[in-house]
Design a protein around this motif. Sequence first.
Motif, PDB file in Angstrom:
ATOM      1  N   MET A  42       0.845  -1.192   0.000  1.00  0.00           N
ATOM      2  CA  MET A  42       0.000   0.000   0.000  1.00  0.00           C
ATOM      3  C   MET A  42       0.877   1.237   0.000  1.00  0.00           C
ATOM      4  O   MET A  42       1.858   1.315   0.716  1.00  0.00           O
ATOM      5  CB  MET A  42      -0.925   0.009   1.223  1.00  0.00           C
ATOM      6  N   GLU A  43       0.513   2.234  -0.806  1.00  0.00           N
ATOM      7  CA  GLU A  43       1.298   3.452  -0.895  1.00  0.00           C
ATOM      8  C   GLU A  43       1.230   4.228   0.413  1.00  0.00           C
ATOM      9  O   GLU A  43       0.171   4.377   1.022  1.00  0.00           O
ATOM     10  CB  GLU A  43       0.767   4.317  -2.038  1.00  0.00           C
ATOM     11  N   ASN A  44       2.382   4.727   0.854  1.00  0.00           N
ATOM     12  CA  ASN A  44       2.443   5.503   2.079  1.00  0.00           C
ATOM     13  C   ASN A  44       2.080   6.948   1.757  1.00  0.00           C
ATOM     14  O   ASN A  44       2.792   7.633   1.028  1.00  0.00           O
ATOM     15  CB  ASN A  44       3.849   5.427   2.674  1.00  0.00           C
ATOM     16  N   THR A  45       0.953   7.437   2.303  1.00  0.00           N
ATOM     17  CA  THR A  45       0.500   8.789   2.014  1.00  0.00           C
ATOM     18  C   THR A  45       0.905   9.788   3.093  1.00  0.00           C
ATOM     19  O   THR A  45       0.577  10.970   3.006  1.00  0.00           O
ATOM     20  CB  THR A  45      -1.029   8.807   1.851  1.00  0.00           C
ATOM     21  N   LYS A  46       1.599   9.331   4.130  1.00  0.00           N
ATOM     22  CA  LYS A  46       2.053  10.224   5.196  1.00  0.00           C
ATOM     23  C   LYS A  46       3.060  11.227   4.641  1.00  0.00           C
ATOM     24  O   LYS A  46       3.983  10.867   3.913  1.00  0.00           O
ATOM     25  CB  LYS A  46       2.703   9.401   6.314  1.00  0.00           C
ATOM     26  N   GLN A  47       2.873  12.496   4.981  1.00  0.00           N
ATOM     27  CA  GLN A  47       3.783  13.532   4.515  1.00  0.00           C
ATOM     28  C   GLN A  47       4.979  13.643   5.466  1.00  0.00           C
ATOM     29  O   GLN A  47       4.817  13.614   6.684  1.00  0.00           O
ATOM     30  CB  GLN A  47       3.064  14.874   4.425  1.00  0.00           C
ATOM     31  N   PRO A  48       6.180  13.786   4.933  1.00  0.00           N
ATOM     32  CA  PRO A  48       7.351  13.890   5.806  1.00  0.00           C
ATOM     33  C   PRO A  48       7.347  15.194   6.585  1.00  0.00           C
ATOM     34  O   PRO A  48       6.815  16.208   6.145  1.00  0.00           O
ATOM     35  CB  PRO A  48       8.524  13.822   4.820  1.00  0.00           C
ATOM     36  N   THR A  49       7.958  15.157   7.760  1.00  0.00           N
ATOM     37  CA  THR A  49       8.115  16.341   8.583  1.00  0.00           C
ATOM     38  C   THR A  49       9.200  17.235   7.992  1.00  0.00           C
ATOM     39  O   THR A  49      10.253  16.756   7.584  1.00  0.00           O
ATOM     40  CB  THR A  49       8.512  15.938  10.013  1.00  0.00           C
ATOM     41  N   LEU A  50       8.943  18.525   7.935  1.00  0.00           N
ATOM     42  CA  LEU A  50       9.939  19.485   7.458  1.00  0.00           C
ATOM     43  C   LEU A  50      10.382  20.326   8.642  1.00  0.00           C
ATOM     44  O   LEU A  50       9.562  20.977   9.290  1.00  0.00           O
ATOM     45  CB  LEU A  50       9.345  20.381   6.364  1.00  0.00           C
ATOM     46  N   ALA A  51      11.675  20.315   8.941  1.00  0.00           N
ATOM     47  CA  ALA A  51      12.158  21.076  10.098  1.00  0.00           C
ATOM     48  C   ALA A  51      13.661  21.267  10.018  1.00  0.00           C
ATOM     49  O   ALA A  51      14.391  20.398   9.512  1.00  0.00           O
ATOM     50  CB  ALA A  51      11.796  20.366  11.403  1.00  0.00           C
ATOM     51  N   ASN A  52      14.114  22.404  10.504  1.00  0.00           N
ATOM     52  CA  ASN A  52      15.537  22.682  10.592  1.00  0.00           C
ATOM     53  C   ASN A  52      16.218  21.661  11.503  1.00  0.00           C
ATOM     54  O   ASN A  52      15.754  21.399  12.613  1.00  0.00           O
ATOM     55  CB  ASN A  52      15.749  24.097  11.143  1.00  0.00           C
ATOM     56  N   GLY A  53      17.315  21.072  11.040  1.00  0.00           N
ATOM     57  CA  GLY A  53      18.058  20.110  11.841  1.00  0.00           C
ATOM     58  C   GLY A  53      17.604  18.671  11.702  1.00  0.00           C
ATOM     59  O   GLY A  53      18.115  17.795  12.398  1.00  0.00           O
ATOM     60  N   LYS A  54      16.661  18.417  10.792  1.00  0.00           N
ATOM     61  CA  LYS A  54      16.201  17.041  10.570  1.00  0.00           C
ATOM     62  C   LYS A  54      17.168  16.305   9.637  1.00  0.00           C
ATOM     63  O   LYS A  54      17.602  16.850   8.625  1.00  0.00           O
ATOM     64  CB  LYS A  54      14.809  17.044   9.934  1.00  0.00           C
ATOM     65  N   ILE A  55      17.512  15.060   9.950  1.00  0.00           N
ATOM     66  CA  ILE A  55      18.200  14.189   8.998  1.00  0.00           C
ATOM     67  C   ILE A  55      17.160  13.770   7.969  1.00  0.00           C
ATOM     68  O   ILE A  55      16.175  13.111   8.296  1.00  0.00           O
ATOM     69  CB  ILE A  55      18.829  12.984   9.703  1.00  0.00           C
ATOM     70  N   CYS A  56      17.364  14.182   6.712  1.00  0.00           N
ATOM     71  CA  CYS A  56      16.266  14.117   5.747  1.00  0.00           C
ATOM     72  C   CYS A  56      16.538  13.284   4.510  1.00  0.00           C
ATOM     73  O   CYS A  56      15.589  12.848   3.846  1.00  0.00           O
ATOM     74  CB  CYS A  56      15.878  15.529   5.315  1.00  0.00           C
ATOM     75  N   TYR A  57      17.802  13.045   4.157  1.00  0.00           N
ATOM     76  CA  TYR A  57      18.094  12.492   2.830  1.00  0.00           C
ATOM     77  C   TYR A  57      19.402  11.714   2.881  1.00  0.00           C
ATOM     78  O   TYR A  57      20.336  12.110   3.596  1.00  0.00           O
ATOM     79  CB  TYR A  57      18.221  13.647   1.822  1.00  0.00           C
ATOM     80  N   VAL A  58      19.464  10.617   2.133  1.00  0.00           N
ATOM     81  CA  VAL A  58      20.670   9.783   2.089  1.00  0.00           C
ATOM     82  C   VAL A  58      20.971   9.408   0.642  1.00  0.00           C
ATOM     83  O   VAL A  58      20.085   8.932  -0.084  1.00  0.00           O
ATOM     84  CB  VAL A  58      20.505   8.501   2.931  1.00  0.00           C
ATOM     85  N   GLU A  59      22.214   9.610   0.230  1.00  0.00           N
ATOM     86  CA  GLU A  59      22.677   9.138  -1.069  1.00  0.00           C
ATOM     87  C   GLU A  59      23.526   7.892  -0.842  1.00  0.00           C
ATOM     88  O   GLU A  59      24.490   7.928  -0.069  1.00  0.00           O
ATOM     89  CB  GLU A  59      23.493  10.221  -1.776  1.00  0.00           C
ATOM     90  N   ILE A  60      23.165   6.795  -1.516  1.00  0.00           N
ATOM     91  CA  ILE A  60      23.802   5.501  -1.304  1.00  0.00           C
ATOM     92  C   ILE A  60      24.573   5.107  -2.563  1.00  0.00           C
ATOM     93  O   ILE A  60      23.987   5.022  -3.646  1.00  0.00           O
ATOM     94  CB  ILE A  60      22.750   4.422  -0.986  1.00  0.00           C
ATOM     95  N   PRO A  61      25.880   4.853  -2.467  1.00  0.00           N
ATOM     96  CA  PRO A  61      26.635   4.411  -3.642  1.00  0.00           C
ATOM     97  C   PRO A  61      26.076   3.097  -4.200  1.00  0.00           C
ATOM     98  O   PRO A  61      25.639   2.217  -3.451  1.00  0.00           O
ATOM     99  CB  PRO A  61      28.055   4.214  -3.103  1.00  0.00           C
ATOM    100  N   ALA A  62      26.097   2.977  -5.512  1.00  0.00           N
ATOM    101  CA  ALA A  62      25.614   1.770  -6.184  1.00  0.00           C
ATOM    102  C   ALA A  62      26.476   1.485  -7.397  1.00  0.00           C
ATOM    103  O   ALA A  62      27.061   2.394  -7.993  1.00  0.00           O
ATOM    104  CB  ALA A  62      24.152   1.937  -6.602  1.00  0.00           C
ATOM    105  N   THR A  63      26.559   0.208  -7.765  1.00  0.00           N
ATOM    106  CA  THR A  63      27.208  -0.165  -9.016  1.00  0.00           C
ATOM    107  C   THR A  63      26.168  -0.386 -10.108  1.00  0.00           C
ATOM    108  O   THR A  63      26.424  -0.140 -11.275  1.00  0.00           O
ATOM    109  CB  THR A  63      28.064  -1.434  -8.840  1.00  0.00           C
ATOM    110  N   GLU A  64      24.989  -0.859  -9.702  1.00  0.00           N
ATOM    111  CA  GLU A  64      23.836  -0.980 -10.597  1.00  0.00           C
ATOM    112  C   GLU A  64      22.608  -0.489  -9.833  1.00  0.00           C
ATOM    113  O   GLU A  64      22.173  -1.131  -8.874  1.00  0.00           O
ATOM    114  CB  GLU A  64      23.619  -2.426 -11.044  1.00  0.00           C
ATOM    115  N   ILE A  65      22.073   0.645 -10.246  1.00  0.00           N
ATOM    116  CA  ILE A  65      20.981   1.254  -9.498  1.00  0.00           C
ATOM    117  C   ILE A  65      19.752   0.352  -9.476  1.00  0.00           C
ATOM    118  O   ILE A  65      19.072   0.237  -8.444  1.00  0.00           O
ATOM    119  CB  ILE A  65      20.648   2.640 -10.075  1.00  0.00           C
TER     120      ILE A  65
END
Length: 243
Positions: free
Chosen positions: A1-24
């Motif tokens: 089921m699709e998650n419809t919860k909206q993310p919290t927006l706030a200063n100081g939040k850990i929000c995003y991660v870039e993960i190295p890949a060899t094949e995306i």
Amino acid sequence: MENTKQPTLANGKICYVEIPATEIAVSSAFYQTVFSWEIRTRSNGSIAFDDGINEVSGTWVLGRKPATEPGLLVSIMVDSVTETIALIKANGGHIIKQMALTEQEQIAWFTDPAQNVMGIYQHPGGGHGKICYVEIPATDIAISSSFYADAFNWPLRDKGSEHVGFDDTVGVVSGMWVQGRPSSPEPGLLIYIMVDDIAHAIDAVTAAGGKIVQQVGADAPEITARFSDPAGNVWGLHQQPTG
């Protein structure tokens, strides 16, 4: 089921991660199958993800060195370590460490298909697939913990001991500083912190003892910059676009 919860927006939040890949395609399928991350395709064709509670997002990137050593370590919450380990092994990952903390709490370290070392933490009902914890290498825990508290207003726990913990400003991601691990001076596995105003955040980072290693504009139209903390770990800053 699709998650419809909206993310919290706030200063100081850990929000995003870039993960190295060899094949995306391989890496994205791994995390979708093992952790039920929602995978989406952006308008430019790139693949992105939302974690299990739709609070931390990210993407996979080619051409970066994978995080093959447990330095800066990201952990993902799971309902069952035993079941998740079986899925990891069945989908091209490997287990390199497993430990029971209590009867209910268990952790493990694994490598994904690109050989990044990541962690899992068992907390039934806490949100399977949630990016929940970050371990940050430090040479001096007091200096590193004070840096993040001063620059991003992260609340600290057990301040003054050898085991200082933190929560980000919305309480979604927690973590601690650890000694004896290599720092992450290259933007391989790259974690971003959300800020209200990136210019003010850059001033706060430098005033607290960090260094800016990528100025605003290099990732245009995204409003981002990168900094290194007192131990040399490279992180990203992200200002949410308006309009």
